[in-house]
Design an enzyme around this catalytic site. Structure first.
Site, short mmCIF file in Angstrom:
data_model
loop_
_atom_site.label_atom_id
_atom_site.label_comp_id
_atom_site.label_asym_id
_atom_site.label_seq_id
_atom_site.Cartn_x
_atom_site.Cartn_y
_atom_site.Cartn_z
N GLN A 259 0.82 -1.21 0.00
CA GLN A 259 0.00 0.00 0.00
C GLN A 259 0.86 1.27 0.00
OE1 GLN A 259 -3.61 -0.01 0.10
NE2 GLN A 259 -3.26 -2.14 -0.45
N LYS B 21 0.78 7.86 6.05
CA LYS B 21 -0.24 7.23 5.21
C LYS B 21 -1.27 8.28 4.84
CE LYS B 21 0.46 2.52 6.82
NZ LYS B 21 -0.14 1.25 7.26
N THR C 168 2.96 7.33 11.84
CA THR C 168 3.25 6.26 12.80
C THR C 168 4.71 6.34 13.20
OG1 THR C 168 1.61 4.82 11.76
CG2 THR C 168 3.26 3.77 13.18
N LEU C 169 4.96 6.35 14.50
CA LEU C 169 6.32 6.47 15.00
C LEU C 169 7.10 5.18 14.72
CD1 LEU C 169 7.92 8.67 16.64
CD2 LEU C 169 7.54 7.23 18.64
N ASP D 107 -6.88 -8.67 7.55
CA ASP D 107 -5.72 -8.67 6.64
C ASP D 107 -4.40 -8.93 7.36
OD1 ASP D 107 -4.79 -8.35 3.94
OD2 ASP D 107 -3.97 -6.41 4.49
#
EC number: 2.7.1.-
Length: 409
Positions: free
Chosen positions: A107, A123, A222-223, A289
């Site tokens: 993705q 994202k 996101t870290l 997923d």
């Protein structure tokens, strides 16, 4: 006193001792554990709302140093995190000094370096909040807001196994393009008045870019976990085949869990219970997923199952994919602490807690009301599944004590 009478008396005393041990002392231990679970739940509720505040008191350390020191084999962050707001504020405001294509995956994402050298994964927004992803439960693009919601759900459940996530708005023209690598820059385009990019990944296509509104793009960051904690990837034992007409063994073998229990690292240690915690987590968020998962390297099964990549979640509030719970209903075991926490979250508490936890995020409202309502309904299904197990096997078999002392030295 005759010998026979002494033997009888000793037997009676032995029975009394066993009764005391089993029914009184053990019950006291259980009650003490339950009281601690209740106190931990109240502490979680009191610290639920995280204000993004840049102030770091009583320390000269940077936000990145503090977050790195939180990580231990069984937690990404500790229960008590007064600096959480400062770390998340830094994640959403610190200057971007480099932007590159994302790491390997299917993705679209971008790897950003923030001021101070901290890596984060960006994202982009793909869908409006009320968009419903139709089709298979793993269909569609990644949902950036799902990453934010999943992180806060991890806090609420008391797992503390998900990396920190916060929403962020970035200006693609002024913040990203000037510091982008050639590889990332080559995927930028303009559609109408909107700046877009399609990045580089397995499913990334020039015909399917993510687009900002003008130049400003909403997303999640996101870290990145500290490099001193390298990750090891594992195939999920309850993973799907992703091939039409071909079932995985767990989908037709009712005794599949027995086979898993004989396989390392599920034959000892906490990993199988982590798998079941994760199934509960994934069912709540609608994530079907998780074909692989990560732990820390060289852990011999002792590391936590890290809750990474939760973006294939909150796609369709009307779809409750029961197969996600297969590890729970096939193995019929669950941590007592998880069971207690789920019960504390009944009667609308889960929805209210998650809404409160996300209220200060820059991209709030993070979820639609339909998704929040779905969480409470799915929780009831989980509780009903555990009850079916306890009715069949008894609570002593199903409810497993697994409390580990965690060190943050």
């Amino acid at each position: 006193m005759k010998l026979k009478q002494r033997v009888v008396l000793l037997a009676i005393l032995l029975v009394i001792f066993i009764f005391t041990k089993v029914f009184l002392i053990d019950n006291l231990d259980t009650s003490a554990a339950n009281r601690e679970d209740q106190r931990a739940f109240q502490r979680m509720l009191s610290g639920l709302r995280v204000a993004l505040d840049p102030r770091l008191e009583h320390t000269l350390q940077s936000p990145w140093e503090i977050a790195a020191q939180w990580v231990v084999p069984r937690e990404v962050y500790p229960e008590d995190t007064p600096e959480l707001g400062a770390v998340m504020h830094a994640m959403t405001t610190k200057k971007i000094i480099k932007a590159d294509v994302g790491y390997k995956g299917t993705q679209l994402k971008a790897l950003l370096i923030l001021e101070g050298g901290q890596k984060v994964v960006f994202k982009p927004k793909r869908y409006a909040r009320d968009y419903i992803v139709e089709g298979e439960p793993y269909a569609g693009y990644d949902r950036h807001n799902a990453e934010v919601a999943a992180f806060h759900l991890d806090r609420i459940l008391g797992f503390r196994r998900a990396p920190l996530v916060v929403g962020r708005f970035v200006n693609l023209r002024t913040e990203i393009k000037p510091v982008a690598t050639e590889q990332l820059l080559g995927t930028f385009m303009t559609l109408g008045n909107n700046t877009c990019f399609y990045g580089k990944c397995y499913y990334c296509r020039e015909t399917e870019p993510a687009c900002a509104e003008g130049d400003v793009m909403e997303g999640s960051v996101t870290l990145w976990l500290p490099d001193v904690w390298p990750l090891q990837k594992h195939r999920h034992p309850w993973g799907r085949t992703y091939r039409e007409g071909k079932l995985a063994r767990w989908e037709y073998d009712e005794s599949y869990c027995d086979a898993v229990k004989k396989t390392s690292p599920y034959d000892s240690g906490p990993r199988l219970l982590d798998i079941i915690d994760t199934a509960i987590f994934d069912y709540l968020i609608g994530n079907a997923d998780r074909h692989h998962y990560e732990s820390f390297q060289d852990d011999e099964g002792a590391s936590m199952l890290i809750l990474l990549d939760n973006a294939k979640s909150f796609g369709n509030p009307a779809l409750d994919e029961r197969s996600i719970l297969a590890p729970l209903y096939q193995c019929c075991i669950i941590r007592v602490s998880t069971w207690n926490r789920l019960n504390y979250l009944k009667n609308g508490v889960l929805k209210s807690a998650l809404k409160t936890a996300m209220s200060h995020d820059p991209i709030s409202p993070v979820l639609s009301d339909a998704h929040l309502d779905a969480l409470d309904q799915r929780l009831l299904s989980i509780l009903a599944t555990v009850k079916q197990c306890t009715d069949q096997f008894g609570p002593d078999v199903v409810l497993v004590e697994d409390r580990m002392t965690l060190s943050h030295l």
